[in-house]
Design an enzyme around this catalytic site. Structure first.
Site, PDB file in Angstrom:
ATOM      1  N   SER A  36       0.847  -1.199   0.000  1.00  0.00           N
ATOM      2  CA  SER A  36       0.000   0.000   0.000  1.00  0.00           C
ATOM      3  C   SER A  36       0.877   1.241   0.000  1.00  0.00           C
ATOM      4  O   SER A  36       1.998   1.211   0.530  1.00  0.00           O
ATOM      5  CB  SER A  36      -0.881   0.032   1.250  1.00  0.00           C
TER       6      SER A  36
ATOM      7  N   TYR B 181      -1.728  -1.195  10.453  1.00  0.00           N
ATOM      8  CA  TYR B 181      -1.815  -1.263   8.986  1.00  0.00           C
ATOM      9  C   TYR B 181      -0.610  -0.566   8.349  1.00  0.00           C
ATOM     10  O   TYR B 181       0.034  -1.115   7.450  1.00  0.00           O
ATOM     11  CB  TYR B 181      -3.124  -0.623   8.519  1.00  0.00           C
TER      12      TYR B 181
HETATM   13  N1  NAP Z   1      -8.668  -0.547  -1.758  1.00  0.00           N
HETATM   14  C1  NAP Z   1      -7.653   0.255  -1.583  1.00  0.00           C
HETATM   15  O1  NAP Z   1      -7.756   1.478  -1.778  1.00  0.00           O
HETATM   16  C2  NAP Z   1      -6.318  -0.299  -1.170  1.00  0.00           C
HETATM   17  C3  NAP Z   1      -5.226   0.580  -1.123  1.00  0.00           C
HETATM   18  C4  NAP Z   1      -3.993   0.098  -0.773  1.00  0.00           C
HETATM   19  C5  NAP Z   1      -3.824  -1.251  -0.512  1.00  0.00           C
HETATM   20  N2  NAP Z   1      -4.884  -2.090  -0.538  1.00  0.00           N
HETATM   21  C6  NAP Z   1      -4.638  -3.513  -0.261  1.00  0.00           C
HETATM   22  O2  NAP Z   1      -5.258  -4.315  -1.238  1.00  0.00           O
HETATM   23  C7  NAP Z   1      -5.602  -5.583  -0.686  1.00  0.00           C
HETATM   24  C8  NAP Z   1      -7.069  -5.849  -0.979  1.00  0.00           C
HETATM   25  O3  NAP Z   1      -7.839  -4.842  -0.356  1.00  0.00           O
HETATM   26  P1  NAP Z   1      -9.319  -4.455  -0.804  1.00  0.00           P
HETATM   27  O4  NAP Z   1      -9.418  -3.002  -0.711  1.00  0.00           O
HETATM   28  O5  NAP Z   1      -9.665  -5.151  -2.052  1.00  0.00           O
HETATM   29  O6  NAP Z   1     -10.110  -5.077   0.451  1.00  0.00           O
HETATM   30  P2  NAP Z   1     -11.469  -5.877   0.571  1.00  0.00           P
HETATM   31  O7  NAP Z   1     -12.454  -5.397  -0.425  1.00  0.00           O
HETATM   32  O8  NAP Z   1     -11.813  -5.811   2.024  1.00  0.00           O
HETATM   33  O9  NAP Z   1     -11.067  -7.362   0.162  1.00  0.00           O
HETATM   34  C9  NAP Z   1     -10.312  -8.161   1.041  1.00  0.00           C
HETATM   35  C10 NAP Z   1     -10.304  -9.578   0.528  1.00  0.00           C
HETATM   36  O10 NAP Z   1      -9.536 -10.378   1.424  1.00  0.00           O
HETATM   37  C11 NAP Z   1     -10.356 -11.478   1.890  1.00  0.00           C
HETATM   38  N3  NAP Z   1      -9.965 -11.812   3.255  1.00  0.00           N
HETATM   39  C12 NAP Z   1     -10.102 -11.052   4.368  1.00  0.00           C
HETATM   40  N4  NAP Z   1      -9.663 -11.730   5.441  1.00  0.00           N
HETATM   41  C13 NAP Z   1      -9.243 -12.944   5.003  1.00  0.00           C
HETATM   42  C14 NAP Z   1      -8.697 -14.088   5.628  1.00  0.00           C
HETATM   43  N5  NAP Z   1      -8.492 -14.129   6.952  1.00  0.00           N
HETATM   44  N6  NAP Z   1      -8.385 -15.149   4.861  1.00  0.00           N
HETATM   45  C15 NAP Z   1      -8.600 -15.126   3.519  1.00  0.00           C
HETATM   46  N7  NAP Z   1      -9.101 -14.079   2.866  1.00  0.00           N
HETATM   47  C16 NAP Z   1      -9.428 -12.999   3.606  1.00  0.00           C
HETATM   48  C17 NAP Z   1     -11.792 -10.952   1.766  1.00  0.00           C
HETATM   49  O11 NAP Z   1     -12.779 -11.966   1.667  1.00  0.00           O
HETATM   50  P3  NAP Z   1     -13.474 -12.633   2.972  1.00  0.00           P
HETATM   51  O12 NAP Z   1     -14.026 -11.525   3.797  1.00  0.00           O
HETATM   52  O13 NAP Z   1     -14.516 -13.557   2.401  1.00  0.00           O
HETATM   53  O14 NAP Z   1     -12.409 -13.394   3.672  1.00  0.00           O
HETATM   54  C18 NAP Z   1     -11.688 -10.202   0.449  1.00  0.00           C
HETATM   55  O15 NAP Z   1     -11.729 -11.102  -0.631  1.00  0.00           O
HETATM   56  C19 NAP Z   1      -5.270  -5.486   0.804  1.00  0.00           C
HETATM   57  O16 NAP Z   1      -4.009  -6.068   1.040  1.00  0.00           O
HETATM   58  C20 NAP Z   1      -5.224  -4.000   1.062  1.00  0.00           C
HETATM   59  O17 NAP Z   1      -4.431  -3.675   2.173  1.00  0.00           O
HETATM   60  C21 NAP Z   1      -6.144  -1.642  -0.857  1.00  0.00           C
END
Ligand code: NAP
Length: 262
Positions: A148, A162
């Protein structure tokens, strides 16, 4: 020079953790469009199956909670029952916790560190054999960690664990890259900026406001994330090792004179 096949993933097998929604789904969809067979994993089996059905026959659901080492090993062994080799592992599943410093709980530390740092390490360890099986002298296997921009610079939120977890995964990327390059496995990371998702509800629900702090003037699109992951995963990215690629519309590297007060 054959540039047409540079970004093809034809015949490759990928595993994307957290592939049921958000950034993981964006990446899975992009990989499938480039010809890969993609296993997606997350805790909720229904959500995983629904996404796999929506993305078509090249998408296979493999639900698992990977917040423990046991879960990581179980996912690797279930993957191994389906495939002898893994071309691309995307360590994407992540979690955030925000709370004021004085009351920030141990749970908010452990849950974030476990999923964002420990799991990528132990899942990569558990899949090392499958990645080695896929690596060929002229075609490295790939591990792509999703970090991130919060691991590169501060944001306003009190998301202490985080911030630390994302800086850690970036540095772990370099350390693993140094080891795994010997086996023909390239380890890299993507540092996303603001992408609409369940985790980033501000970007999802108030994209216009969030966009004011982004030099490019908009939040990230699914294609922006897919393109970066396809680049690193494909032949086009074969000479990129240990790199943390910022995909953020300029927030980290080009944020001169940006007003966030409207
Ligand atoms: N969106 C942004 O702006 C942003 C920015 C920077 C970095 N990121 C990074 O991108 C990645 C994805 O984030 P996102 O924004 O797409 O988040 P999200 O929409 O909350 O998706 C998270 C995913 O991880 C799964 N997950 C959560 N806990 C888990 C566990 N214990 N075991 C297996 N799977 C699990 C969730 O499904 P379940 O709930 O079914 O487990 C979901 O598929 C993360 O690493 C985040 O830090 C996101």
């Amino acid at each position: 020079m054959d540039t047409h096949s540079l970004f093809s993933l034809e015949g490759r097998v990928a595993l994307v953790t957290g592939g049921s929604r958000g950034i993981g789904r964006m990446i899975a969809e992009g990989f499938i469009a480039q010809g890969a067979r993609v296993y997606i994993s997350s805790r909720k089996a229904d959500a995983c199956a629904e996404t796999a059905a929506a993305l078509g026959a090249s998408c296979i659901a493999l639900p698992m909670d990977i917040s423990t080492v046991e879960g990581c090993r179980l996912l690797a062994s279930q993957f191994g029952e389906q495939e002898p080799a893994l071309d691309i592992l995307v360590n994407n599943a992540g979690f955030a916790w925000g709370q004021p410093f004085d009351t920030f709980p141990e749970k908010g530390w452990d849950r974030v560190m476990d999923l964002n740092v420990k799991s990528p390490f132990f899942l990569t360890q558990a899949l090392h054999g499958a990645l080695r099986n896929a690596a060929k002298p002229d075609r490295p296997a790939k591990v792509i960690n999703i970090g991130s921009i919060d691991g590169l610079q501060l944001n306003l939120w009190e998301t202490y664990s985080y911030h630390a977890s994302k800086a850690a995964i970036h540095h772990l990327t370099r350390r693993l890259a140094a080891l795994m390059i010997r086996d023909g496995i390239n380890v890299t990371a993507i540092a996303p900026g603001a992408f609409a998702s369940e985790m980033n509800r501000a970007a999802r629900d108030h994209g216009d406001i969030v966009a004011k702090a982004v030099p490019a003037g908009r939040i990230g699109r699914a294609e922006d994330m897919a393109a970066a992951a396809i680049y690193l995963a494909s032949r086009g990215g074969d000479y990129v090792v240990g790199e943390v690629l910022c995909v953020d519309g300029g927030v980290v590297n080009a944020a001169l004179n940006i007003r966030i007060d409207g």
